[in-house]
Design a protein around this motif. Structure first.
Motif: not given
Length: 334
Positions: A268-285
């Motif tokens: 991914c090109m920037y921070h939230d581009q990668g972290l938003i989908p990952l945390k939507m998929l598994d916020f706690w893990g």
């Protein structure tokens, strides 16, 4: 072969680090993996939920495995003064930095199998002269005199079951991302990611999807030219270097289940581009992994949570996942 423990840093002592470390020990004390804490013994022992004798000082790393099933082993590096949960203090900064430096030193000397870092509050550290944007950059500085299979880290990866993302830029204001991107930096991040997928995750032929920066991946240059001038050439260079890379892809179509089945990681090109989908998929893990270092380093994928610190309600899921993944990577590296 002697099994080496992991080293966990306490993070900001006013945050939830002590609590999630203790809860992780409770969950893992029987099955492991064994770990020791580098931090303040008194702060660790005053964590909500601890009972007498459940936190124990050790003077050497090799004591950790022996006591782990009975007590949480702590290599005591004291604070200058006690810290109140939920009330961060810049006076703790020197100790916080010392905990990280100590744990990294143990890993570089191979006394421990890897490092797992509890969350830090960068604002408190900045007030005490800390000059790095975060853990990732500081770890890169601490290990820069050492090499790791030709990689040029640090590169941040976030991983959860079903998704891994790495970042071409990390802790930057969004307005600065475009000017920070270059063909060279994207190629380097792709190489480090591909290498880590092989070396740390055991994937023989890694598949890397590269995200675009703009909507619709620039739509042929009509919505931005970063894809045609920078990202596209970087993808072609990665392929020339033997990396199975595709893209640039529109980011809004990269993270649904069918797309995730087509790659092993997304660059991914920037921070939230990668972290938003990952945390939507598994916020706690989710787990934060630093790639391209000569040591293993993971961290929970969340912050200090000062608002709930000291209340005994913090969930240790991400810390437990980070501990397990650090051990798995260490074993994979052999």
């Amino acid at each position: 072969m002697k099994t080496r423990p992991l080293a966990l840093t306490l993070g900001d002592p006013a945050g939830i680090g002590p609590e999630i470390i203790f809860k992780a020990w409770q969950a893992l004390r029987e099955e492991g993996p064994a770990f020791l804490v580098v931090g303040d013994l008194r702060q660790m022992a005053s964590t909500p939920g601890t009972a007498s004798g459940q936190v124990r000082a050790i003077s050497a790393v090799d004591e950790a495995a022996r006591v782990f099933s009975q007590a949480l082993p702590v290599l005591d590096v004291p604070l200058l003064e006690p810290v109140v949960a939920g009330a961060p203090s810049p006076r703790a900064a020197k100790a916080v930095v010392a905990w990280i430096e100590t744990a990294v030193g143990l890993a570089l000397s191979r006394a421990v199998a890897g490092v797992v870092t509890a969350p830090i509050a960068k604002q408190s550290l900045y007030g005490a002269g800390f000059s790095f944007p975060g853990h990732t950059e500081f770890l890169g500085e601490l290990t820069q005199a050492h090499t790791y299979d030709g990689a040029r880290g640090p590169i941040m990866m976030l991983a959860a079951p079903g998704l891994r993302v790495t970042l071409a830029t990390v802790h930057l204001p969004l307005a600065q991302v475009s000017s920070a991107l270059s063909v060279e930096s994207i190629v380097n991040a792709g190489l480090v990611t591909s290498q880590a997928l092989r070396r740390d995750f055991g994937i023989a032929q890694p598949r890397l999807a590269v995200a675009g920066l703009n909507p619709h991946a620039g739509e042929g240059g009509t919505i931005g030219r970063e894809e045609t001038l920078i990202i596209g050439p970087a993808v072609r260079a990665l392929r020339d270097l033997g990396v199975e890379a595709t893209g640039p892809h529109p980011a809004d179509s990269l993270f649904h289940p069918e797309a995730r089945a087509s790659y092993d990681a997304v660059l991914c090109m920037y921070h939230d581009q990668g972290l938003i989908p990952l945390k939507m998929l598994d916020f706690w893990g989710g787990v934060n992994i630093t790639l391209g270092l000569p040591i293993v380093r993971t961290s929970p994928d969340h912050g200090t949570a000062f608002d709930i610190a000291g209340r005994g309600v913090a969930r240790p899921d991400s810390m437990i996942a980070a501990i397990r993944l650090a051990k798995a990577i260490a074993l994979q590296r052999g």
